[in-house]
Design a protein around this motif. Structure first.
Motif, PDB file in Angstrom:
ATOM      1  N   ALA A  32      41.219  53.311  57.517  1.00 56.97           N
ATOM      2  CA  ALA A  32      42.361  53.266  56.598  1.00 56.97           C
ATOM      3  C   ALA A  32      42.708  51.829  56.232  1.00 56.97           C
ATOM      4  N   ALA A  33      42.688  50.905  57.217  1.00 55.49           N
ATOM      5  CA  ALA A  33      43.004  49.503  56.932  1.00 55.49           C
ATOM      6  C   ALA A  33      41.958  48.883  56.017  1.00 55.49           C
ATOM      7  N   THR A  34      40.700  49.226  56.261  1.00 59.28           N
ATOM      8  CA  THR A  34      39.631  48.683  55.405  1.00 59.28           C
ATOM      9  C   THR A  34      39.762  49.211  53.983  1.00 59.28           C
ATOM     10  N   GLN A  35      40.064  50.485  53.831  1.00 55.01           N
ATOM     11  CA  GLN A  35      40.261  51.036  52.489  1.00 55.01           C
ATOM     12  C   GLN A  35      41.439  50.393  51.783  1.00 55.01           C
ATOM     13  N   PHE A  36      42.406  49.902  52.551  1.00 58.15           N
ATOM     14  CA  PHE A  36      43.574  49.273  51.924  1.00 58.15           C
ATOM     15  C   PHE A  36      43.226  47.922  51.307  1.00 58.15           C
ATOM     16  N   THR A  37      42.083  47.336  51.669  1.00 57.39           N
ATOM     17  CA  THR A  37      41.651  46.134  50.956  1.00 57.39           C
ATOM     18  C   THR A  37      41.299  46.461  49.504  1.00 57.39           C
ATOM     19  N   HIS A  72      41.889  33.565  40.244  1.00 54.44           N
ATOM     20  CA  HIS A  72      41.063  34.590  40.883  1.00 54.44           C
ATOM     21  C   HIS A  72      39.840  33.963  41.535  1.00 54.44           C
ATOM     22  N   VAL A  73      39.314  32.905  40.949  1.00 52.94           N
ATOM     23  CA  VAL A  73      38.196  32.186  41.560  1.00 52.94           C
ATOM     24  C   VAL A  73      38.607  31.652  42.927  1.00 52.94           C
ATOM     25  N   VAL A  74      39.820  31.075  42.994  1.00 48.94           N
ATOM     26  CA  VAL A  74      40.304  30.501  44.254  1.00 48.94           C
ATOM     27  C   VAL A  74      40.464  31.573  45.328  1.00 48.94           C
ATOM     28  N   THR A  75      41.081  32.695  44.971  1.00 53.56           N
ATOM     29  CA  THR A  75      41.299  33.749  45.972  1.00 53.56           C
ATOM     30  C   THR A  75      39.976  34.363  46.434  1.00 53.56           C
ATOM     31  N   SER A  76      38.995  34.438  45.548  1.00 56.50           N
ATOM     32  CA  SER A  76      37.686  34.962  45.960  1.00 56.50           C
ATOM     33  C   SER A  76      37.055  34.065  47.023  1.00 56.50           C
ATOM     34  N   LEU A  77      37.174  32.754  46.847  1.00 52.41           N
ATOM     35  CA  LEU A  77      36.631  31.825  47.836  1.00 52.41           C
ATOM     36  C   LEU A  77      37.374  31.945  49.165  1.00 52.41           C
ATOM     37  N   LEU A  78      38.690  32.158  49.108  1.00 54.35           N
ATOM     38  CA  LEU A  78      39.463  32.326  50.340  1.00 54.35           C
ATOM     39  C   LEU A  78      39.096  33.625  51.055  1.00 54.35           C
ATOM     40  N   CYS A  79      38.819  34.685  50.283  1.00 57.86           N
ATOM     41  CA  CYS A  79      38.401  35.954  50.898  1.00 57.86           C
ATOM     42  C   CYS A  79      37.115  35.787  51.701  1.00 57.86           C
ATOM     43  N   GLY A  86      44.078  41.718  58.184  1.00 46.41           N
ATOM     44  CA  GLY A  86      45.388  41.514  57.577  1.00 46.41           C
ATOM     45  C   GLY A  86      45.353  40.432  56.510  1.00 46.41           C
ATOM     46  N   THR A  87      44.702  39.314  56.808  1.00 47.19           N
ATOM     47  CA  THR A  87      44.578  38.229  55.828  1.00 47.19           C
ATOM     48  C   THR A  87      43.786  38.694  54.618  1.00 47.19           C
ATOM     49  N   LEU A  88      42.722  39.447  54.859  1.00 48.86           N
ATOM     50  CA  LEU A  88      41.908  39.936  53.747  1.00 48.86           C
ATOM     51  C   LEU A  88      42.712  40.856  52.838  1.00 48.86           C
ATOM     52  N   ILE A  89      43.552  41.703  53.420  1.00 49.00           N
ATOM     53  CA  ILE A  89      44.383  42.598  52.608  1.00 49.00           C
ATOM     54  C   ILE A  89      45.300  41.790  51.699  1.00 49.00           C
ATOM     55  N   TRP A  90      45.976  40.784  52.255  1.00 51.14           N
ATOM     56  CA  TRP A  90      46.897  39.985  51.438  1.00 51.14           C
ATOM     57  C   TRP A  90      46.163  39.203  50.353  1.00 51.14           C
ATOM     58  N   LEU A  91      44.992  38.701  50.681  1.00 50.62           N
ATOM     59  CA  LEU A  91      44.212  37.985  49.664  1.00 50.62           C
ATOM     60  C   LEU A  91      43.749  38.926  48.558  1.00 50.62           C
ATOM     61  N   ARG A  92      43.429  40.163  48.922  1.00 46.87           N
ATOM     62  CA  ARG A  92      43.036  41.137  47.896  1.00 46.87           C
ATOM     63  C   ARG A  92      44.232  41.509  47.026  1.00 46.87           C
ATOM     64  N   VAL A  93      45.421  41.564  47.609  1.00 50.56           N
ATOM     65  CA  VAL A  93      46.624  41.781  46.798  1.00 50.56           C
ATOM     66  C   VAL A  93      46.782  40.644  45.790  1.00 50.56           C
ATOM     67  N   ALA A  94      46.575  39.398  46.254  1.00 47.22           N
ATOM     68  CA  ALA A  94      46.664  38.245  45.352  1.00 47.22           C
ATOM     69  C   ALA A  94      45.587  38.314  44.276  1.00 47.22           C
ATOM     70  N   GLN A  95      44.382  38.744  44.659  1.00 47.24           N
ATOM     71  CA  GLN A  95      43.320  38.911  43.665  1.00 47.24           C
ATOM     72  C   GLN A  95      43.747  39.874  42.568  1.00 47.24           C
ATOM     73  N   GLY A  96      44.321  40.996  42.977  1.00 48.97           N
ATOM     74  CA  GLY A  96      44.791  41.963  41.997  1.00 48.97           C
ATOM     75  C   GLY A  96      45.852  41.387  41.084  1.00 48.97           C
ATOM     76  N   PHE A  97      46.770  40.589  41.652  1.00 48.04           N
ATOM     77  CA  PHE A  97      47.840  39.981  40.859  1.00 48.04           C
ATOM     78  C   PHE A  97      47.254  39.108  39.753  1.00 48.04           C
ATOM     79  N   PHE A  98      46.329  38.220  40.111  1.00 43.61           N
ATOM     80  CA  PHE A  98      45.763  37.310  39.117  1.00 43.61           C
ATOM     81  C   PHE A  98      44.788  38.023  38.184  1.00 43.61           C
ATOM     82  N   ASN A  99      44.127  39.054  38.699  1.00 45.28           N
ATOM     83  CA  ASN A  99      43.199  39.821  37.878  1.00 45.28           C
ATOM     84  C   ASN A  99      43.915  40.584  36.771  1.00 45.28           C
ATOM     85  N   ALA A 100      45.233  40.814  36.966  1.00 42.56           N
ATOM     86  CA  ALA A 100      46.005  41.568  35.983  1.00 42.56           C
ATOM     87  C   ALA A 100      45.987  40.910  34.617  1.00 42.56           C
TER      88      ALA A 100
END
Length: 420
Positions: A32-37, A72-79, A86-100
């Motif tokens: 479930a946690a992995t799917q939340f990424t 989005h380039v920056v967040t991809s490198l951080l991922c 937990g960190t990966l989930i938050w970074l993926r949330v940020a990816q989605g924000f900038f990808n919008a």
């Protein structure tokens, strides 16, 4: 170019998709946690579109797009260097924000120039590019992860976005002239959102693409575990199955582009929604009885996903029809609902056990809600309830009315080079 931008969320999802089991093992995370990424990126995109939509109405389409995909380039490198789930989930949330930014701008640019059936046709063409991602992205992601492990997938995503930054900077013209831009005062932005939220008709149509994406994402987050863990498919075999179902979405989107030349988008929409619910019920029977084994499951999924290409484009065009003066804000609401609804619904696949029954039940629930919203929130199924103007019949009546008609006439008066 707009198709490539609109496909960014799909690429971010599907290249990473085959790596989900490896991520769960490497970071010692639950299914479930992995799917939340995956779902977290959709929630971030929902919030991001509400911010970026008015920003694009105020400053034009190019600037927010360039800022969004650059970050989005920056967040991809951080991922790629994340130490825990937990960190990966938050970074993926940020990816989605900038990808919008890519999603909002792609739809807003089309609405800046076209309305009615022509806009529906062009959005369906975007679905062609978006649909290509499921055909090739999982195979690419599986090859990258197989050679350099899952973290290298994010290096590839960063490179793709860096190339798009260059392409947009060099080739994308501004589609919103300064005289048509809206003031960026927070009260006016809030007033624009309030007007949209009060429009029951708009909101019903705006939530339908979100429920449609929930159908797809429920399949996306559940399929790696269903096909690889339950049925024992290899990553390569899973990528092939994913491509087969991706072809169903691509094919139906192109069928929709042809249909809206001959029928109003609302007519196509109301039939496609009913057909999808029926196909989902058949799929549930296949899963419960085990009829046909894995072949029956793939065939049922193909039918359900095959109707999806005829739903979001038509619903979006109908929702945007009367909001050309604030296309970015209206597109942001549609996009936010699309990402938010899908992000909230799809985790239920993992919470319900992650098996084929859980995946199909969530898909069926989302499809049934689509039918319910269309039937109760719009006059789509009421005799004479939908005026021809709002249904956007093909032909001369599809361009626009009032101000929108004058805008369309100005576009048609331009030469081919200006229009392109």
């Amino acid at each position: 170019m707009l198709g490539a931008l609109a496909a960014l969320p799909a690429i971010s999802t599907d290249v990473y998709l085959p790596s989900l089991p490896a991520v769960a093992e490497d970071l010692q995370a639950s299914q479930a946690a992995t799917q939340f990424t995956m779902s977290g990126m959709l929630i971030g995109a929902g919030v991001g579109q509400l911010v970026i939509g008015p920003f694009s109405d105020r400053y034009g389409r190019r600037l927010p797009l360039l800022i969004g995909i650059s970050l989005h380039v920056v967040t991809s490198l951080l991922c790629s260097i994340t130490p825990d789930i937990g960190t990966l989930i938050w970074l993926r949330v940020a990816q989605g924000f900038f990808n919008a930014a890519a999603s909002v701008v792609a739809i807003a640019v089309i609405r800046d120039r076209f309305v009615g059936s022509e806009a529906a046709r062009l959005l369906s063409r975007l679905m062609l590019v978006i649909g290509v991602a499921p055909l090739f992205a999982p195979t690419l992601g599986q090859a990258i992860a197989g050679a350099w492990q899952w973290r290298a997938v994010f290096y590839a995503l960063a490179l793709i976005r860096l190339l798009l930054v260059v392409v947009v900077w060099r080739f994308m013209p501004e589609s919103l002239p300064p005289e048509q831009r809206r003031p960026g005062d927070p009260r006016q932005v809030a007033g624009g959102y309030a007007a949209l939220l009060r429009d029951r008709h708009f909101m019903a149509l705006a939530v339908i693409p979100g429920l449609g994406l929930a159908v797809i994402m429920s399949y996306v987050v559940g399929s790696p575990f269903v096909f690889q863990d339950r049925y024992g498919l290899s990553q390569g075999q899973f990528a092939a199955v994913f491509a087969i179902n991706g072809a169903a979405i691509v094919g139906s989107a192109q069928l929709n582009a042809a249909l809206v030349r001959r029928a109003a988008p609302v007519r196509v929409l109301r039939i496609a929604v009913v057909v999808q619910v029926c196909c989902a019920l058949v799929l549930l029977c296949i899963v419960l009885t085990g009829f046909g084994g894995i072949v029956g499951l793939v065939a049922g999924l193909w039918l359900v996903l095959g109707t999806q290409g005829m739903i979001p484009a038509n619903a979006s065009v109908l929702a945007l029809h009367h909001y050309g003066h604030m296309a970015g804000t209206a597109a942001a609401v549609i996009g936010a609902l699309q990402s938010g609804v899908a992000g909230l619904v799809s985790p239920f696949v993992g919470l319900l056990g992650g098996g084929p029954v859980a995946m199909v039940c969530v898909m069926l629930a989302a499809a049934a809600l689509t039918l319910l919203v269309l039937a109760t929130g719009t006059p789509a199924y009421r005799a004479g309830g939908w005026r021809e103007r709002d249904g956007m019949e093909p032909g001369p009546t599809t361009t626009a009315t009032g101000t929108e008609e004058r805008e369309a006439e100005q576009v048609q008066a331009q030469g081919p080079d200006q229009r392109s």
